[in-house]
Motif scaffolding. Structure first.
Motif, PDB file in Angstrom:
ATOM      1  N   PRO A  13      25.584  67.286 -91.369  1.00 49.63           N
ATOM      2  CA  PRO A  13      24.779  67.647 -92.220  1.00 49.63           C
ATOM      3  C   PRO A  13      23.719  66.578 -92.597  1.00 49.63           C
ATOM      4  O   PRO A  13      23.867  65.414 -92.770  1.00 49.63           O
ATOM      5  N   GLU A  14      22.327  67.236 -92.837  1.00 51.10           N
ATOM      6  CA  GLU A  14      21.402  66.297 -93.426  1.00 51.10           C
ATOM      7  C   GLU A  14      20.420  67.056 -94.286  1.00 51.10           C
ATOM      8  O   GLU A  14      20.093  68.297 -93.903  1.00 51.10           O
ATOM      9  N   ARG A  15      19.706  66.523 -95.173  1.00 47.19           N
ATOM     10  CA  ARG A  15      18.769  66.770 -95.995  1.00 47.19           C
ATOM     11  C   ARG A  15      17.326  66.740 -95.502  1.00 47.19           C
ATOM     12  O   ARG A  15      17.152  65.339 -95.419  1.00 47.19           O
ATOM     13  N   ILE A  16      16.452  67.545 -95.131  1.00 47.10           N
ATOM     14  CA  ILE A  16      15.252  67.016 -94.614  1.00 47.10           C
ATOM     15  C   ILE A  16      14.230  67.971 -95.409  1.00 47.10           C
ATOM     16  O   ILE A  16      14.181  69.115 -95.369  1.00 47.10           O
ATOM     17  N   GLY A  17      13.167  67.336 -95.989  1.00 43.54           N
ATOM     18  CA  GLY A  17      12.217  68.121 -96.752  1.00 43.54           C
ATOM     19  C   GLY A  17      12.648  68.896 -97.878  1.00 43.54           C
ATOM     20  O   GLY A  17      12.265  69.948 -98.127  1.00 43.54           O
ATOM     21  N   GLY A  18      13.784  68.389 -98.568  1.00 46.85           N
ATOM     22  CA  GLY A  18      14.383  69.415 -99.695  1.00 46.85           C
ATOM     23  C   GLY A  18      15.280  70.112 -99.265  1.00 46.85           C
ATOM     24  O   GLY A  18      15.834  71.013 -99.990  1.00 46.85           O
ATOM     25  N   ARG A  19      15.541  70.716 -97.839  1.00 49.74           N
ATOM     26  CA  ARG A  19      16.353  71.665 -97.444  1.00 49.74           C
ATOM     27  C   ARG A  19      17.467  70.969 -96.765  1.00 49.74           C
ATOM     28  O   ARG A  19      17.506  69.876 -96.225  1.00 49.74           O
ATOM     29  N   ASP A  20      18.731  71.862 -96.739  1.00 50.99           N
ATOM     30  CA  ASP A  20      19.821  71.360 -96.145  1.00 50.99           C
ATOM     31  C   ASP A  20      19.974  72.075 -94.692  1.00 50.99           C
ATOM     32  O   ASP A  20      19.790  73.199 -94.408  1.00 50.99           O
ATOM     33  N   PHE A  21      20.258  71.169 -93.581  1.00 56.51           N
ATOM     34  CA  PHE A  21      20.397  71.295 -92.264  1.00 56.51           C
ATOM     35  C   PHE A  21      21.723  70.938 -91.631  1.00 56.51           C
ATOM     36  O   PHE A  21      22.066  69.870 -92.343  1.00 56.51           O
ATOM     37  N   LEU A  22      22.207  71.597 -90.813  1.00 51.02           N
ATOM     38  CA  LEU A  22      23.124  70.919 -89.742  1.00 51.02           C
ATOM     39  C   LEU A  22      22.643  70.618 -88.354  1.00 51.02           C
ATOM     40  O   LEU A  22      22.085  71.482 -87.957  1.00 51.02           O
ATOM     41  N   LEU A  23      22.629  69.356 -87.986  1.00 50.83           N
ATOM     42  CA  LEU A  23      21.978  68.980 -86.942  1.00 50.83           C
ATOM     43  C   LEU A  23      23.050  68.885 -85.790  1.00 50.83           C
ATOM     44  O   LEU A  23      23.927  68.210 -85.973  1.00 50.83           O
ATOM     45  N   LEU A  24      22.818  69.553 -84.743  1.00 51.81           N
ATOM     46  CA  LEU A  24      23.645  69.807 -83.661  1.00 51.81           C
ATOM     47  C   LEU A  24      23.393  68.812 -82.678  1.00 51.81           C
ATOM     48  O   LEU A  24      22.273  68.376 -82.387  1.00 51.81           O
TER      49      LEU A  24
END
Length: 387
Positions: free
Chosen positions: A255-266
């Motif tokens: 999990p990581e927050r990038i540019g104010g949005r939350d993502f899952l990095l694969l």
């Protein structure tokens, strides 16, 4: 009562001509290259005994990473070995204790040794761990190639055994080395990596059992984040390709927050182009949904509901989906390309999809003709012979 102190003359040693000529094992058969040389053999599997592996590998791993090499670490665990042993003991009158388990592990060792001898890497070793696990460590040139080779080993074990074997896999680079190196840091660093691989393996095995899925999986994870992670993103050499249509990969996403949005990095390379790639993602709870993966700093990422504090990894099963965008070249475009002597396949797939979409959506014949001309120009530019 103490042992008798009665004096007895020393008995001369009887010369045994076989004593020095028959070693306990043949060291040339151990699955090792450069690493862990001089190690003992595990009596059941014929792999490197874990105490020697655990003693040697921290220094070997650190040296390889300092040289800028890519290292693969994998742990394999036999699925359902306890159930197999209990079932065998209850149905076979000649089986007892862990005899059936030893037979399984002996086959695991023999199959792994044969597989190891076929591999192209020149640095690495295969060791046993516990009663039903193996550890593979190797310096490799290509992450995807080793991932495929591990799949071959997994399949061979499944064919040779009455049970399956699941693996977890991690690729490590110099960027994962700790900046602060205190005394005994090599052992602590190695243990941290192996612990992360082991947790990934058993997290996915637990999810598989809860969902009633089959064994024989390969789960991929990344090393734990450093206190000050590289803002440039993951090293591309450690990332695997995204699964193709109908292919499945088991991973731990970060999990990581990038540019104010939350993502899952694969732990996969991001798709080329702006359209992204559709994936079917299944969480450990059993829930599934279709998502679009995008490339963030070259790494595949999917939107995530919310990044929770303290959560460093999310186990996922990811399946590639077939792109439903029409790929057939319309007759008027095909004729124009043929007249110009151009090859449509020179254009990348994502650009092909965009061009075909524009042509399909043309509202008039004039607009369509203009877009056909633009498409031919684009193909010619790719070839380096712009019209």
């Amino acid at each position: 009562m103490e042992p008798s102190r009665t004096y007895r003359p020393a008995t001369p040693a009887v010369h045994d001509p076989l004593t020095s000529s028959v070693p306990l094992f043949d060291p040339s058969q151990l699955p090792l290259r450069t690493w862990c040389e001089g190690s003992r053999e595990d009596a059941v599997t014929g792999l490197v005994a874990f105490p020697d592996f655990h003693s040697h590998i921290p220094r070997c791993l650190a040296a390889a990473l300092d040289e800028g090499r890519l290292v693969a670490l994998a742990i394999g665990d036999v699925d359902g070995l306890k159930d197999h042993v209990e079932r065998t003991n209850s149905t076979n009158p000649t089986s007892y204790g862990h005899l059936a388990g030893n037979e399984v592990m002996a086959t695991v060792g023999a199959t792994t040794r044969a597989w190891f001898r076929e591999q192209p890497f020149d640095i690495g070793c295969a060791a046993t761990f516990g009663g039903d696990e193996v550890i593979l460590a190797a310096v490799v040139d290509d992450a995807a190639q080793f991932h495929q080779a591990l799949g071959v080993l997994r399949d061979r074990l499944g064919a040779a055994l009455p049970v399956t074997v699941s693996f977890a896999l991690m690729f490590v680079t110099a960027g994962d080395l700790p900046a602060q190196r205190e005394r005994s840091w090599k052992h602590a660093f190695t243990n941290t990596l192996l612990a992360a691989v082991d947790r990934t393996l058993f997290t996915h095995k637990a999810a598989r059992r809860a969902g009633g899925g089959q064994g024989g999986i390969i789960a991929v994870t990344r090393p734990p984040l450093l206190p000050e992670p590289d803002q440039a993103g993951a090293n591309p050499v450690v990332l695997l390709p995204l699964p193709a249509a109908s292919d499945v990969v088991h991973i731990v996403a970060r999990p990581e927050r990038i540019g104010g949005r939350d993502f899952l990095l694969l732990p996969c390379r991001g798709p080329v182009g702006q359209r992204g790639a559709q994936l079917r993602v299944t969480f450990s709870t059993g829930s599934s949904r279709t998502v679009v993966a995008y490339a963030l700093r070259g790494q595949a990422a999917v939107p995530y509901a919310a990044v929770a504090d303290g959560v460093t990894g999310v186990p996922l099963t990811v399946r590639g989906l077939r792109d439903r965008t029409p790929r057939s070249v319309p007759e008027d475009l095909a004729a124009a390309l043929e007249r110009a002597g151009l090859d449509w396949t020179a254009v990348p797939a994502h650009e092909q999809a965009q061009i075909l979409h524009l042509i399909t959506e043309a509202g008039t014949e004039e607009i369509r003709a203009g877009r056909i001309t633009a498409a031919v120009d684009a193909v010619a530019a790719r070839k380096g012979t712009a019209r």
